[in-house]
Design an enzyme around this catalytic site. Structure first.
Site, PDB file in Angstrom:
ATOM      1  N   ILE A  12       0.843  -1.207   0.000  1.00  0.00           N
ATOM      2  CA  ILE A  12       0.000   0.000   0.000  1.00  0.00           C
ATOM      3  C   ILE A  12       0.876   1.255   0.000  1.00  0.00           C
ATOM      4  O   ILE A  12       0.612   2.210  -0.745  1.00  0.00           O
ATOM      5  CB  ILE A  12      -0.972  -0.028   1.200  1.00  0.00           C
ATOM      6  CG1 ILE A  12      -1.867  -1.287   1.103  1.00  0.00           C
ATOM      7  CG2 ILE A  12      -1.820   1.227   1.246  1.00  0.00           C
ATOM      8  CD1 ILE A  12      -2.836  -1.484   2.251  1.00  0.00           C
ATOM      9  N   THR A 117      -7.704  -0.260  10.308  1.00  0.00           N
ATOM     10  CA  THR A 117      -8.306  -1.432   9.661  1.00  0.00           C
ATOM     11  C   THR A 117      -9.712  -1.712  10.169  1.00  0.00           C
ATOM     12  O   THR A 117     -10.028  -1.413  11.332  1.00  0.00           O
ATOM     13  CB  THR A 117      -7.423  -2.675   9.919  1.00  0.00           C
ATOM     14  OG1 THR A 117      -8.146  -3.844   9.509  1.00  0.00           O
ATOM     15  CG2 THR A 117      -7.074  -2.847  11.379  1.00  0.00           C
ATOM     16  N   TYR A 141      -3.996  -8.504  15.797  1.00  0.00           N
ATOM     17  CA  TYR A 141      -3.756  -7.498  14.758  1.00  0.00           C
ATOM     18  C   TYR A 141      -4.741  -6.331  14.921  1.00  0.00           C
ATOM     19  O   TYR A 141      -4.338  -5.165  15.004  1.00  0.00           O
ATOM     20  CB  TYR A 141      -3.899  -8.145  13.372  1.00  0.00           C
ATOM     21  CG  TYR A 141      -4.016  -7.138  12.254  1.00  0.00           C
ATOM     22  CD1 TYR A 141      -3.023  -6.185  12.052  1.00  0.00           C
ATOM     23  CD2 TYR A 141      -5.141  -7.126  11.409  1.00  0.00           C
ATOM     24  CE1 TYR A 141      -3.146  -5.246  11.039  1.00  0.00           C
ATOM     25  CE2 TYR A 141      -5.265  -6.191  10.401  1.00  0.00           C
ATOM     26  CZ  TYR A 141      -4.264  -5.255  10.216  1.00  0.00           C
ATOM     27  OH  TYR A 141      -4.382  -4.318   9.229  1.00  0.00           O
ATOM     28  N   ARG A 276      -9.896 -20.112   9.266  1.00  0.00           N
ATOM     29  CA  ARG A 276      -8.685 -19.489   9.819  1.00  0.00           C
ATOM     30  C   ARG A 276      -9.062 -18.785  11.126  1.00  0.00           C
ATOM     31  O   ARG A 276     -10.057 -18.061  11.160  1.00  0.00           O
ATOM     32  CB  ARG A 276      -8.172 -18.467   8.790  1.00  0.00           C
ATOM     33  CG  ARG A 276      -6.803 -17.932   9.051  1.00  0.00           C
ATOM     34  CD  ARG A 276      -6.340 -17.054   7.898  1.00  0.00           C
ATOM     35  NE  ARG A 276      -7.128 -15.828   7.808  1.00  0.00           N
ATOM     36  CZ  ARG A 276      -6.903 -14.883   6.911  1.00  0.00           C
ATOM     37  NH1 ARG A 276      -5.942 -15.017   6.022  1.00  0.00           N
ATOM     38  NH2 ARG A 276      -7.641 -13.802   6.880  1.00  0.00           N
TER      39      ARG A 276
HETATM   40  N1  UDP Z   1      -8.915 -16.658   2.465  1.00  0.00           N
HETATM   41  C1  UDP Z   1      -9.129 -17.912   1.908  1.00  0.00           C
HETATM   42  N2  UDP Z   1      -8.088 -18.497   1.231  1.00  0.00           N
HETATM   43  C2  UDP Z   1      -6.868 -17.899   1.077  1.00  0.00           C
HETATM   44  C3  UDP Z   1      -6.668 -16.625   1.654  1.00  0.00           C
HETATM   45  C4  UDP Z   1      -7.717 -16.040   2.352  1.00  0.00           C
HETATM   46  O1  UDP Z   1     -10.217 -18.480   2.011  1.00  0.00           O
HETATM   47  O2  UDP Z   1      -5.975 -18.494   0.445  1.00  0.00           O
HETATM   48  C5  UDP Z   1     -10.049 -15.966   3.120  1.00  0.00           C
HETATM   49  C6  UDP Z   1      -9.742 -15.471   4.537  1.00  0.00           C
HETATM   50  O3  UDP Z   1     -10.018 -16.476   5.474  1.00  0.00           O
HETATM   51  C7  UDP Z   1     -10.682 -14.264   4.627  1.00  0.00           C
HETATM   52  C8  UDP Z   1     -10.732 -13.738   3.177  1.00  0.00           C
HETATM   53  O4  UDP Z   1     -10.324 -14.826   2.354  1.00  0.00           O
HETATM   54  O5  UDP Z   1     -11.978 -14.673   4.989  1.00  0.00           O
HETATM   55  C9  UDP Z   1      -9.812 -12.553   2.941  1.00  0.00           C
HETATM   56  O6  UDP Z   1      -8.537 -12.884   3.477  1.00  0.00           O
HETATM   57  P1  UDP Z   1      -7.255 -11.982   3.261  1.00  0.00           P
HETATM   58  O7  UDP Z   1      -6.138 -12.676   3.967  1.00  0.00           O
HETATM   59  O8  UDP Z   1      -7.075 -11.691   1.811  1.00  0.00           O
HETATM   60  O9  UDP Z   1      -7.599 -10.593   3.955  1.00  0.00           O
HETATM   61  P2  UDP Z   1      -8.112 -10.246   5.460  1.00  0.00           P
HETATM   62  O10 UDP Z   1      -9.609 -10.075   5.343  1.00  0.00           O
HETATM   63  O11 UDP Z   1      -7.707 -11.348   6.372  1.00  0.00           O
HETATM   64  O12 UDP Z   1      -7.415  -8.968   5.778  1.00  0.00           O
END
Ligand code: UDP
Length: 323
Positions: A12, A117, A141, A276
């Site tokens: 960014i 965020t 975070y 996750r």
């Molecule tokens: N996600 C996923 N597969 C991946 C990476 C992320 O399903 O390989 C999901 C993650 O659990 C979240 C969304 O995609 O629900 C966006 O994740 P990212 O890490 O891009 O951004 P965040 O929202 O965590 O900042």
């Protein structure tokens, strides 16, 4: 104006620096290059290599630059990692950031623009999320960013350092020159693009039993150039404020995979994995406040062109910055 940018070699920060320079501002970038890349540094900027934890170094760098404003991008920003290594988040995002605030006060800087965020809201009681909703982060975070927001408000009350907190939703896409390259990639869009480029076998979906229409998590993706434009507008703010920054539309993980498939023309095999830790099911921005108060309006409100720009950059840079 002269703007001091921390984290200007990151995803960014590099594109915001590029846009500041395109608009005629002078930019000094401060970055330790742990997450950032030397090749992501705009050649028109002055570069100082250093770590925010090095108090003397950051105080000296800000005193030399004497900027009109600071944009603070440097941070660790991975929800998942923060759930296993909270110490890294509180040390880098909170403790080291205080050195930067003290440097700003010592150098008489008047304005501070902070990369916050939507993770500060935790699991919101409703969407779209507006700035009046309570902030109850559900991962270290988000808490590290909320703590820094609160510290910032005390630096305004006590030292008169005006702050603008921009609560980003999911930054995505690329400029012509700079894009998203993390040494260990965990983000959804670049990970799916790696599958389309033949660098990963399949896209992984972290959980498909959420209370959303297709069971996968919903996020609000904002084009990196629209995010950069908001920083430019924030320079005009006269008092401390917090603004949400997203396009106001949510896309599920499965919908994002479908769009990458459409844009790249490559079939994307998927595998459902366990959820996750620390992930809220649905985050969608209510961005009315920044639109009415600062006149921000996204140039790329739809996800398709956002993903097209990311795809174009990754095709040109299949190995990212190559370091
Ligand atoms: N996600 C996923 N597969 C991946 C990476 C992320 O399903 O390989 C999901 C993650 O659990 C979240 C969304 O995609 O629900 C966006 O994740 P990212 O890490 O891009 O951004 P965040 O929202 O965590 O900042």
């Amino acid at each position: 104006m002269h703007i001091f940018v921390t984290g200007g070699a990151g995803y960014i920060g590099s594109i915001c620096s590029e846009e500041l320079l395109n608009a005629g501002h002078e930019v000094t970038i401060f970055d330790n290059l742990t997450e950032g890349h030397r090749k992501a540094l705009d050649s028109r900027a002055t570069f100082v290599e250093g770590d925010l934890a090095d108090r003397e170094k950051i105080i000296g760098a800000v005193a030399t630059a004497k900027p009109a404003a600071i944009m603070h991008f440097a941070a660790n920003a991975l929800v998942g990692e923060s759930m296993t290594n909270p110490s890294k988040y509180f040390r880098n995002n909170v403790a080291a950031g205080i050195n930067l605030l003290d440097a700003a006060v010592e150098a008489g800087v008047k304005k501070f623009i902070f990369s916050s965020t939507c993770a500060t809201y935790g699991t919101p009681e409703r969407v779209p999320i507006d700035e009046r909703l309570p902030q109850h982060p559900i991962n270290p975070y988000g808490l590290s960013k909320l703590m820094f927001e609160q510290i910032l408000d005390w630096y305004d009350k006590i030292h008169g350092l005006v702050n603008v907190k921009l609560r980003y939703f999911n930054a995505a896409g690329a400029s012509e020159q700079f894009g998203e390259d993390h040494r260990i990639e965990t983000h959804l869009i670049p990970n799916i693009i790696k599958v389309a480029l033949g660098q990963r076998e399949k896209a992984e979906i972290y959980g498909d039993k959420y209370a959303t229409p297709d069971g996968t998590c919903i996020r609000d993706y904002i084009h990196i150039l629209d995010l950069a434009a908001a920083h430019m507008l924030a320079l005009k703010a006269e008092k401390s404020e917090a603004y949400n920054l997203g396009c106001g539309e949510g896309f599920s993980v499965r919908q994002v995979i479908d769009i990458v498939q459409k844009v790249s023309g490559v079939p994307i095999p998927v595998e459902v994995k366990p959820p996750r830790a620390g992930d809220p099911p649905r985050l969608i921005s209510g961005s009315h406040k920044i639109m009415t108060q600062l006149g921000w309006k996204p140039r790329f409100p739809r996800l398709l062109p956002i993903i097209e720009s990311a795809w174009a950059w990754h095709q040109k840079h299949p190995n990212g910055y190559g370091d």
